[in-house]
Write a protein that holds these residues in place. Sequence first.
Motif, PDB file in Angstrom:
ATOM      1  N   LEU A 193     -61.910 115.512 -38.178  1.00  0.00           N
ATOM      2  CA  LEU A 193     -60.800 114.581 -38.024  1.00  0.00           C
ATOM      3  C   LEU A 193     -61.322 113.205 -37.643  1.00  0.00           C
ATOM      4  O   LEU A 193     -62.385 113.072 -37.041  1.00  0.00           O
ATOM      5  N   ASN A 194     -60.557 112.190 -37.979  1.00  0.00           N
ATOM      6  CA  ASN A 194     -60.850 110.849 -37.465  1.00  0.00           C
ATOM      7  C   ASN A 194     -60.395 110.782 -36.010  1.00  0.00           C
ATOM      8  O   ASN A 194     -59.386 111.396 -35.648  1.00  0.00           O
ATOM      9  N   PRO A 195     -61.107 110.064 -35.139  1.00  0.00           N
ATOM     10  CA  PRO A 195     -60.737 109.992 -33.719  1.00  0.00           C
ATOM     11  C   PRO A 195     -59.318 109.478 -33.530  1.00  0.00           C
ATOM     12  O   PRO A 195     -58.844 108.597 -34.250  1.00  0.00           O
ATOM     13  N   ILE A 196     -58.622 110.051 -32.555  1.00  0.00           N
ATOM     14  CA  ILE A 196     -57.270 109.622 -32.199  1.00  0.00           C
ATOM     15  C   ILE A 196     -57.343 108.854 -30.885  1.00  0.00           C
ATOM     16  O   ILE A 196     -57.729 109.409 -29.849  1.00  0.00           O
ATOM     17  N   TRP A 231     -63.938 115.440 -32.377  1.00  0.00           N
ATOM     18  CA  TRP A 231     -63.284 115.051 -33.634  1.00  0.00           C
ATOM     19  C   TRP A 231     -64.180 115.360 -34.831  1.00  0.00           C
ATOM     20  O   TRP A 231     -63.685 115.801 -35.878  1.00  0.00           O
ATOM     21  N   GLN A 232     -65.479 115.178 -34.666  1.00  0.00           N
ATOM     22  CA  GLN A 232     -66.403 115.446 -35.772  1.00  0.00           C
ATOM     23  C   GLN A 232     -66.417 116.926 -36.121  1.00  0.00           C
ATOM     24  O   GLN A 232     -66.432 117.297 -37.299  1.00  0.00           O
ATOM     25  N   LYS A 233     -66.401 117.772 -35.092  1.00  0.00           N
ATOM     26  CA  LYS A 233     -66.429 119.217 -35.307  1.00  0.00           C
ATOM     27  C   LYS A 233     -65.189 119.680 -36.065  1.00  0.00           C
ATOM     28  O   LYS A 233     -65.254 120.617 -36.869  1.00  0.00           O
ATOM     29  N   LYS A 279     -48.547 117.634 -25.085  1.00  0.00           N
ATOM     30  CA  LYS A 279     -49.350 116.795 -24.187  1.00  0.00           C
ATOM     31  C   LYS A 279     -50.672 116.463 -24.872  1.00  0.00           C
ATOM     32  O   LYS A 279     -51.386 117.361 -25.318  1.00  0.00           O
ATOM     33  N   PHE A 280     -50.977 115.171 -24.950  1.00  0.00           N
ATOM     34  CA  PHE A 280     -52.211 114.734 -25.609  1.00  0.00           C
ATOM     35  C   PHE A 280     -53.321 114.557 -24.583  1.00  0.00           C
ATOM     36  O   PHE A 280     -53.113 114.003 -23.503  1.00  0.00           O
ATOM     37  N   GLU A 281     -54.519 115.060 -24.951  1.00  0.00           N
ATOM     38  CA  GLU A 281     -55.704 114.874 -24.120  1.00  0.00           C
ATOM     39  C   GLU A 281     -56.788 114.199 -24.953  1.00  0.00           C
ATOM     40  O   GLU A 281     -57.070 114.628 -26.076  1.00  0.00           O
ATOM     41  N   SER A 282     -57.394 113.170 -24.400  1.00  0.00           N
ATOM     42  CA  SER A 282     -58.457 112.443 -25.110  1.00  0.00           C
ATOM     43  C   SER A 282     -59.675 113.343 -25.282  1.00  0.00           C
ATOM     44  O   SER A 282     -59.949 114.206 -24.439  1.00  0.00           O
ATOM     45  N   GLN A 283     -60.404 113.120 -26.366  1.00  0.00           N
ATOM     46  CA  GLN A 283     -61.589 113.925 -26.664  1.00  0.00           C
ATOM     47  C   GLN A 283     -62.750 113.003 -27.043  1.00  0.00           C
ATOM     48  O   GLN A 283     -62.538 111.852 -27.463  1.00  0.00           O
ATOM     49  N   ASP A 284     -63.975 113.555 -26.935  1.00  0.00           N
ATOM     50  CA  ASP A 284     -65.142 112.762 -27.299  1.00  0.00           C
ATOM     51  C   ASP A 284     -65.368 112.818 -28.807  1.00  0.00           C
ATOM     52  O   ASP A 284     -64.694 113.565 -29.543  1.00  0.00           O
ATOM     53  N   ALA A 285     -66.328 112.049 -29.259  1.00  0.00           N
ATOM     54  CA  ALA A 285     -66.601 111.947 -30.700  1.00  0.00           C
ATOM     55  C   ALA A 285     -66.999 113.288 -31.304  1.00  0.00           C
ATOM     56  O   ALA A 285     -66.675 113.587 -32.463  1.00  0.00           O
TER      57      ALA A 285
END
Length: 372
Positions: free
Chosen positions: A308-311, A303-305, A294-300
């Motif tokens: 990774l590049n944002p998905i 991904w920075q931490k 299950k994919f959950e959206s994340q804030d910038a």
Amino acid sequence: MIKNNVLTKIASLVILSSAITSCARFDTRTQAEGNDDYLQATLIEKFDNGNFSTLENRSTFDIQALSTQQEKLGLSGKDVDVRPPSQLMAVLDGVLLDPDLTQSKVWFNAFKQETNIEQKVWDLALQYLASKDAKNVVADRTALSIDTGLVVNQRSYGSLSKNTVREEGAYQLQLAEGGDGRSISLSVDATSYQQSNDNEPVKEILEGRNKRSIEIRFINDMLNFAYLKQESEALISADNKPLPIKLGFDESHQTAWIIDAEFTEVWRKLPALLQLMSFSPVDNDKNLGYFLVKFESQDAQYWQKRNLNPINLEEGEYFVQLGELTGGDTSLTWLNADKKQLSDQEVTELYLSITDNIRSVILENDIQTKPL
């Protein structure tokens, strides 16, 4: 009607016969087959042995008296150990059994001159004893000797009906450096030993072949411990290395991730990567080769931490389908909840989210989670 009744009786008889046959007990199954005609056989007075010696036809036999050694080591009846002598299981490279039968000794050989094989064997012996929770271990590093104290081994055999064997023994270990400077010997001397089978004591004579078998079993168990430890360390080392992923096509010519690793390795290591990419586990089936996540959206910041590049993917459940390719590679196909393949663009964007950073991400997070 009569005919049907007869057929019914015949069928019942066949079923009853089958049931009786399948319920035959062990003592019946071990009986000889046939009509027992051999019980009526007549003993001939002289065996026709042609041109060979007739010494086998003599009616008296010269039975030598037991030697002192045989009387000392002899057991009778059910106490006789009919097992073959224990043999060294050299599961590690460079381990050899010394041919000297007066003592139980193995040699450990180093393949590289700079390897401190003495320290490795010394550490192995102490680590093995620690894993057995051995009490009263006395180790003299200067003399290269170890008194193990009591070492307990317990094994269970069978599934429905379990058989438990328990061994309690004390051993004297002695290390000695080989003349070539690249080998070390380990001698094992069993000073006490007791075995029980389902709490029934097994009579043991701690001398001769029986004593050597006990010592070889101790060595085998220690080598098995070393092998499993070596395999575990190799597995951890392999898990620290990221999966070599590239973008390509599967055998159906669909856009997919192509992973230069065997299926079992990918199956083991992929969940960590998926969780890093914000895919939480829902279900999986190794036989069918899929992960349901299950994919959950994340804030910038997320991904920075994680470097990774944002998905940018719609939240929801997705199937990650693995497949084995010719040559040993593994394909990874992305499917939505309806098991329809994601678009080439979505698969490519997922790939680009980790391509430039996967190595530093995996290694960095691995280091952070290791205990001190």
